[in-house]
Design a protein around this motif. Structure first.
Motif, PDB file in Angstrom:
ATOM      1  N   HIS A  50      -9.250  -3.457  -5.229  1.00  0.00           N
ATOM      2  CA  HIS A  50      -8.053  -3.433  -6.360  1.00  0.00           C
ATOM      3  C   HIS A  50      -6.460  -3.681  -5.480  1.00  0.00           C
ATOM      4  O   HIS A  50      -5.741  -4.039  -6.057  1.00  0.00           O
ATOM      5  N   ASP A  51      -6.340  -3.129  -3.997  1.00  0.00           N
ATOM      6  CA  ASP A  51      -5.151  -3.408  -3.711  1.00  0.00           C
ATOM      7  C   ASP A  51      -5.073  -4.664  -2.823  1.00  0.00           C
ATOM      8  O   ASP A  51      -4.427  -4.677  -1.533  1.00  0.00           O
ATOM      9  N   LYS A  54      -1.734  -6.000  -1.726  1.00  0.00           N
ATOM     10  CA  LYS A  54      -0.685  -5.089  -1.710  1.00  0.00           C
ATOM     11  C   LYS A  54       0.085  -5.290  -0.219  1.00  0.00           C
ATOM     12  O   LYS A  54       1.254  -5.103  -0.372  1.00  0.00           O
ATOM     13  N   HIS A  83       1.359  -6.678  -7.303  1.00  0.00           N
ATOM     14  CA  HIS A  83       0.419  -6.826  -6.363  1.00  0.00           C
ATOM     15  C   HIS A  83      -1.004  -6.752  -7.131  1.00  0.00           C
ATOM     16  O   HIS A  83      -2.026  -7.304  -6.617  1.00  0.00           O
ATOM     17  N   HIS A 109      -4.714  -2.072 -12.864  1.00  0.00           N
ATOM     18  CA  HIS A 109      -4.889  -0.784 -12.037  1.00  0.00           C
ATOM     19  C   HIS A 109      -3.587  -0.139 -11.942  1.00  0.00           C
ATOM     20  O   HIS A 109      -3.564   1.079 -11.679  1.00  0.00           O
ATOM     21  N   THR A 110      -2.329  -0.796 -11.999  1.00  0.00           N
ATOM     22  CA  THR A 110      -1.175  -0.259 -11.846  1.00  0.00           C
ATOM     23  C   THR A 110      -0.276   0.077 -13.254  1.00  0.00           C
ATOM     24  O   THR A 110      -0.037   1.104 -13.342  1.00  0.00           O
ATOM     25  N   ASP A 127      -7.710   5.611  -8.458  1.00  0.00           N
ATOM     26  CA  ASP A 127      -6.537   5.139  -7.745  1.00  0.00           C
ATOM     27  C   ASP A 127      -5.867   6.060  -7.933  1.00  0.00           C
ATOM     28  O   ASP A 127      -4.952   6.478  -6.755  1.00  0.00           O
TER      29      ASP A 127
HETATM   30 FE   LIG Z   1      -2.430  -0.675  -6.174  1.00  0.00          FE
END
Ligand SMILES: [Fe+2]
Ligand SMILES: [Fe+2]
Length: 185
Positions: A50-51, A54, A83, A109-110, A127
């Motif tokens: 997911h990151d 990042k 990201h 996801h954010t 997360d």
């Molecule tokens: Fe993230």
């Protein structure tokens, strides 16, 4: 791409602390899946990756989104959230991941999104509550997710929106839309 390959990929791509966070998100997602039972392999890959974007610089991240050509709205959001969308693009081009459900879970996801699936919600919440998270309210989200993931997500969105308001940071319309949908339920 299996889990071990995904873990190897983020080991190369991320700083150690971000790598450790990603593994905790993966482990948290696996625990939540004992309750929610989505496709385990998809959840594993989405949570591990997911990151993925990042640790790129803001200009690099912006470049990826501009090159993809379909992120006009997302580019108007605070750069903190870029990201997610860039990660979705990069795991496609770097790692050959084409599964649209995995890509979407990474994208959302954010900010969240009004059309979040259960898989998307699990990555978002994992997360949010992974064991190293320690901020006022996180314990409530940890409790709620054992009972009702939408209630947990609504609580997480409330906390996030409150934080953004207090910090004078713009709020993504996608976040407002999923909040509005859940609060009316
Ligand atoms: Fe993230
Ligand atoms: Fe994360």
């Amino acid at each position: 791409m299996d889990r071990q390959m995904a873990i190897n990929a983020i080991r190369k791509k991320l700083k150690e602390s971000r790598f450790d966070h990603s593994i905790r998100v993966y482990e948290t997602a696996m625990k939540l899946n004992e309750i929610y039972r989505v496709d385990e392999e998809k959840l594993a890959l989405a949570s591990i990756l997911h990151d993925y974007a990042k640790n790129l610089s803001i200009p690099e991240t912006e470049q990826i989104l501009k090159r993809a050509g379909c992120y006009e709205k997302e580019l108007s959001y605070n750069s903190e959230v870029w990201h997610s969308y860039a990660g979705s693009e990069l795991v496609k081009t770097d790692l050959g991941i084409t599964d649209s459900e995995i890509l979407q879970a990474i994208s959302y996801h954010t900010t969240g999104n009004i059309s979040m699936t259960l898989l998307d919600k699990l990555v978002f919440i994992a997360d949010y509550i992974e064991p190293a998270r320690d901020f006022p309210g996180v314990e409530k989200v940890r409790e709620l997710v054992l009972v009702d993931i939408d209630k947990a997500l609504l609580k997480a969105l409330c906390l996030t929106i409150n934080f953004l308001l207090q910090s004078n940071i713009p709020i993504a319309i996608d976040t407002i839309e999923i909040y509005n949908k859940l609060v009316k339920k």
